[in-house]
Design an enzyme around this catalytic site. Structure first.
Site, PDB file in Angstrom:
ATOM      1  N   HIS A   9     -93.096  53.293  -4.222  1.00  0.00           N
ATOM      2  CA  HIS A   9     -93.819  53.543  -2.974  1.00  0.00           C
ATOM      3  C   HIS A   9     -93.006  53.086  -1.764  1.00  0.00           C
ATOM      4  O   HIS A   9     -92.664  51.904  -1.666  1.00  0.00           O
ATOM      5  CB  HIS A   9     -95.139  52.767  -3.044  1.00  0.00           C
ATOM      6  CG  HIS A   9     -96.077  53.010  -1.917  1.00  0.00           C
ATOM      7  ND1 HIS A   9     -96.728  51.983  -1.280  1.00  0.00           N
ATOM      8  CD2 HIS A   9     -96.493  54.155  -1.316  1.00  0.00           C
ATOM      9  CE1 HIS A   9     -97.516  52.491  -0.352  1.00  0.00           C
ATOM     10  NE2 HIS A   9     -97.388  53.802  -0.347  1.00  0.00           N
ATOM     11  N   ARG A  10     -92.699  54.009  -0.867  1.00  0.00           N
ATOM     12  CA  ARG A  10     -91.866  53.723   0.326  1.00  0.00           C
ATOM     13  C   ARG A  10     -90.548  53.074  -0.095  1.00  0.00           C
ATOM     14  O   ARG A  10     -90.074  52.137   0.547  1.00  0.00           O
ATOM     15  CB  ARG A  10     -92.606  52.838   1.336  1.00  0.00           C
ATOM     16  CG  ARG A  10     -94.003  53.316   1.692  1.00  0.00           C
ATOM     17  CD  ARG A  10     -94.688  52.458   2.737  1.00  0.00           C
ATOM     18  NE  ARG A  10     -96.129  52.636   2.703  1.00  0.00           N
ATOM     19  CZ  ARG A  10     -97.012  51.910   3.362  1.00  0.00           C
ATOM     20  NH1 ARG A  10     -96.590  50.948   4.162  1.00  0.00           N
ATOM     21  NH2 ARG A  10     -98.309  52.122   3.243  1.00  0.00           N
ATOM     22  N   GLU A  36     -91.306  57.709  -3.439  1.00  0.00           N
ATOM     23  CA  GLU A  36     -92.156  58.277  -2.398  1.00  0.00           C
ATOM     24  C   GLU A  36     -91.672  57.775  -1.044  1.00  0.00           C
ATOM     25  O   GLU A  36     -91.394  56.585  -0.876  1.00  0.00           O
ATOM     26  CB  GLU A  36     -93.613  57.828  -2.628  1.00  0.00           C
ATOM     27  CG  GLU A  36     -94.625  58.489  -1.726  1.00  0.00           C
ATOM     28  CD  GLU A  36     -95.081  57.674  -0.530  1.00  0.00           C
ATOM     29  OE1 GLU A  36     -95.963  58.143   0.199  1.00  0.00           O
ATOM     30  OE2 GLU A  36     -94.551  56.561  -0.300  1.00  0.00           O
ATOM     31  N   ASP A  38     -92.243  58.497   3.469  1.00  0.00           N
ATOM     32  CA  ASP A  38     -93.114  59.083   4.497  1.00  0.00           C
ATOM     33  C   ASP A  38     -92.250  59.671   5.605  1.00  0.00           C
ATOM     34  O   ASP A  38     -91.262  59.056   6.002  1.00  0.00           O
ATOM     35  CB  ASP A  38     -94.018  57.993   5.085  1.00  0.00           C
ATOM     36  CG  ASP A  38     -94.809  57.270   4.018  1.00  0.00           C
ATOM     37  OD1 ASP A  38     -95.679  57.903   3.410  1.00  0.00           O
ATOM     38  OD2 ASP A  38     -94.527  56.077   3.778  1.00  0.00           O
ATOM     39  N   HIS A  51     -93.278  54.804   7.847  1.00  0.00           N
ATOM     40  CA  HIS A  51     -94.681  54.980   7.466  1.00  0.00           C
ATOM     41  C   HIS A  51     -95.609  55.210   8.650  1.00  0.00           C
ATOM     42  O   HIS A  51     -96.405  56.143   8.675  1.00  0.00           O
ATOM     43  CB  HIS A  51     -95.178  53.775   6.660  1.00  0.00           C
ATOM     44  CG  HIS A  51     -96.615  53.924   6.265  1.00  0.00           C
ATOM     45  ND1 HIS A  51     -97.655  53.446   7.032  1.00  0.00           N
ATOM     46  CD2 HIS A  51     -97.196  54.561   5.220  1.00  0.00           C
ATOM     47  CE1 HIS A  51     -98.805  53.761   6.468  1.00  0.00           C
ATOM     48  NE2 HIS A  51     -98.559  54.439   5.357  1.00  0.00           N
ATOM     49  N   GLU A 113     -94.005  62.506   1.617  1.00  0.00           N
ATOM     50  CA  GLU A 113     -95.337  62.566   2.220  1.00  0.00           C
ATOM     51  C   GLU A 113     -95.192  62.940   3.688  1.00  0.00           C
ATOM     52  O   GLU A 113     -94.562  62.208   4.456  1.00  0.00           O
ATOM     53  CB  GLU A 113     -96.079  61.228   2.084  1.00  0.00           C
ATOM     54  CG  GLU A 113     -97.470  61.372   2.666  1.00  0.00           C
ATOM     55  CD  GLU A 113     -98.271  60.084   2.772  1.00  0.00           C
ATOM     56  OE1 GLU A 113     -97.936  59.083   2.110  1.00  0.00           O
ATOM     57  OE2 GLU A 113     -99.244  60.099   3.546  1.00  0.00           O
ATOM     58  N   LYS A 115     -96.551  62.978   7.179  1.00  0.00           N
ATOM     59  CA  LYS A 115     -97.553  62.127   7.840  1.00  0.00           C
ATOM     60  C   LYS A 115     -98.189  62.855   9.018  1.00  0.00           C
ATOM     61  O   LYS A 115     -98.036  62.459  10.178  1.00  0.00           O
ATOM     62  CB  LYS A 115     -96.873  60.831   8.310  1.00  0.00           C
ATOM     63  CG  LYS A 115     -96.693  59.836   7.183  1.00  0.00           C
ATOM     64  CD  LYS A 115     -98.008  59.164   6.877  1.00  0.00           C
ATOM     65  CE  LYS A 115     -97.917  58.117   5.794  1.00  0.00           C
ATOM     66  NZ  LYS A 115     -99.225  57.859   5.191  1.00  0.00           N
ATOM     67  N   ASP A 231     -95.538  49.537  -5.394  1.00  0.00           N
ATOM     68  CA  ASP A 231     -94.589  48.802  -4.535  1.00  0.00           C
ATOM     69  C   ASP A 231     -93.559  48.049  -5.380  1.00  0.00           C
ATOM     70  O   ASP A 231     -92.574  47.544  -4.841  1.00  0.00           O
ATOM     71  CB  ASP A 231     -95.337  47.770  -3.679  1.00  0.00           C
ATOM     72  CG  ASP A 231     -96.331  48.404  -2.712  1.00  0.00           C
ATOM     73  OD1 ASP A 231     -96.177  49.599  -2.393  1.00  0.00           O
ATOM     74  OD2 ASP A 231     -97.271  47.695  -2.283  1.00  0.00           O
TER      75      ASP A 231
HETATM   76  O1  G3P Z   1     -98.388  58.576  -1.481  1.00  0.00           O
HETATM   77  C1  G3P Z   1     -99.261  57.522  -1.671  1.00  0.00           C
HETATM   78  C2  G3P Z   1     -99.365  56.645  -0.468  1.00  0.00           C
HETATM   79  O2  G3P Z   1     -98.101  56.570   0.131  1.00  0.00           O
HETATM   80  C3  G3P Z   1    -100.354  57.134   0.527  1.00  0.00           C
HETATM   81  O3  G3P Z   1    -100.653  56.187   1.484  1.00  0.00           O
HETATM   82  O4  G3P Z   1    -100.487  55.081   3.641  1.00  0.00           O
HETATM   83  O5  G3P Z   1     -99.012  54.343   1.802  1.00  0.00           O
HETATM   84  O6  G3P Z   1     -98.608  56.506   2.918  1.00  0.00           O
HETATM   85  P1  G3P Z   1     -99.625  55.505   2.498  1.00  0.00           P
HETATM   86 MG    MG Z   2     -97.007  57.425   1.793  1.00  0.00          MG
END
Ligand code: G3P
Ligand code: MG
Length: 248
Positions: A9-10, A36, A38, A51, A113, A115, A231
């Site tokens: 994640h990120r 992943e 953003d 993000h 992702e 945004k 994470d």
């Molecule tokens: O892709 C899952 C997650 O990244 C979605 O929420 O706010 O962390 O981008 P956020």
């Molecule tokens: Mg995300």
């Protein structure tokens, strides 16, 4: 048995400053099945990996990404808020991230992702799809968004692209949510999956976010989910391999 895919994640957000080259490099190093990130658009229409809509939380600067040029965005320190060790870290572009992964011959999944749930960034879908098509990358690209119009637009631009529906909560029958969008995967919040999975497992491939605690990871691995977004990819991989075996 197919192993549950571990998606960082990120980047590896838990161990490095999120959405930076350092976090993404760490996600590759530990062997994440996917990463992943953003994406937003700068004032001069560059695809920016960050993000929030503003740079306030994750840099030493202030302002909306959409009001700053790439040159301006690059002036800020994107690592010290996390640790002084990362003071040279800068906000990356999507191009920099892709070139890094290309150079590393990364063969996993890259989940972009978009945004567009707070700022619409008109034209971002077209830019991302065009950039993704620029070359034959070693990794697989997939898209997700909380904005369903963005998902529809991505499919319109590239009917073969894979899109994931991001959501936090719905009623128990998620089929009513977006009957008109031909989504390929669901990316729900963990709390939704925890409650709905008591009733039935959705037929769609499901990748839950954000799964960090050992007991939540074990729960998802027991359910043989298609993937989890975490994470802590290194920790998740260790637990996954214990529960589901090392795989091939
Ligand atoms: O892709 C899952 C997650 O990244 C979605 O929420 O706010 O962390 O981008 P956020
Ligand atoms: Mg995300």
């Amino acid at each position: 048995m197919n192993q549950t895919k571990i998606i960082a994640h990120r980047g590896s957000k838990g161990t490095h400053p999120e959405n930076t080259i350092e976090a993404i490099t760490e996600a590759v190093r530990v062997g994440s099945d996917g990463i992943e990130i953003d994406v937003h658009l700068s004032l001069d229409q560059e695809l920016i990996v960050i993000h929030d809509e503003t740079i306030d939380r994750t840099t030493n600067g202030k302002g909306l990404v959409q009001n700053l040029t790439l040159t301006q965005l690059k002036q800020f320190d994107a690592g010290s808020w996390y640790s002084s060790e990362y003071s040279t870290s800068r906000i990356p572009t999507l191009q920099e991230v892709f070139y890094l992964l290309d150079a590393a011959d990364y063969q996993g999944l890259v989940n972009i992702e978009l945004k567009t749930d707070k700022v619409l960034y008109p034209g971002i879908e077209e830019k991302v799809v065009a950039f993704a098509a620029e070359k034959n990358w070693p990794f697989t690209i997939e898209y997700s968004s909380f904005n369903y119009q963005t998902l529809i637009e991505l499919k319109r631009l590239d009917a073969t692209c894979k899109i994931a529906l991001l959501f936090k909560k719905t009623g128990k029958n998620v089929h009513f949510l977006t009957p008109d969008i031909p989504v390929n995967m669901w990316h729900p919040k963990l709390s939704w999956f925890r409650s709905v999975s008591l009733f039935r497992i959705p037929e769609m491939p499901v990748r839950v976010w954000t799964v960090n605690k050992s007991n939540d990871l074990q729960f998802c691995f027991c359910k043989n989910l298609a993937g989890i977004i975490t994470d802590y990819p290194q920790k998740a991989l260790e637990i996954r391999n214990k529960w589901q075996g090392e795989g091939e």
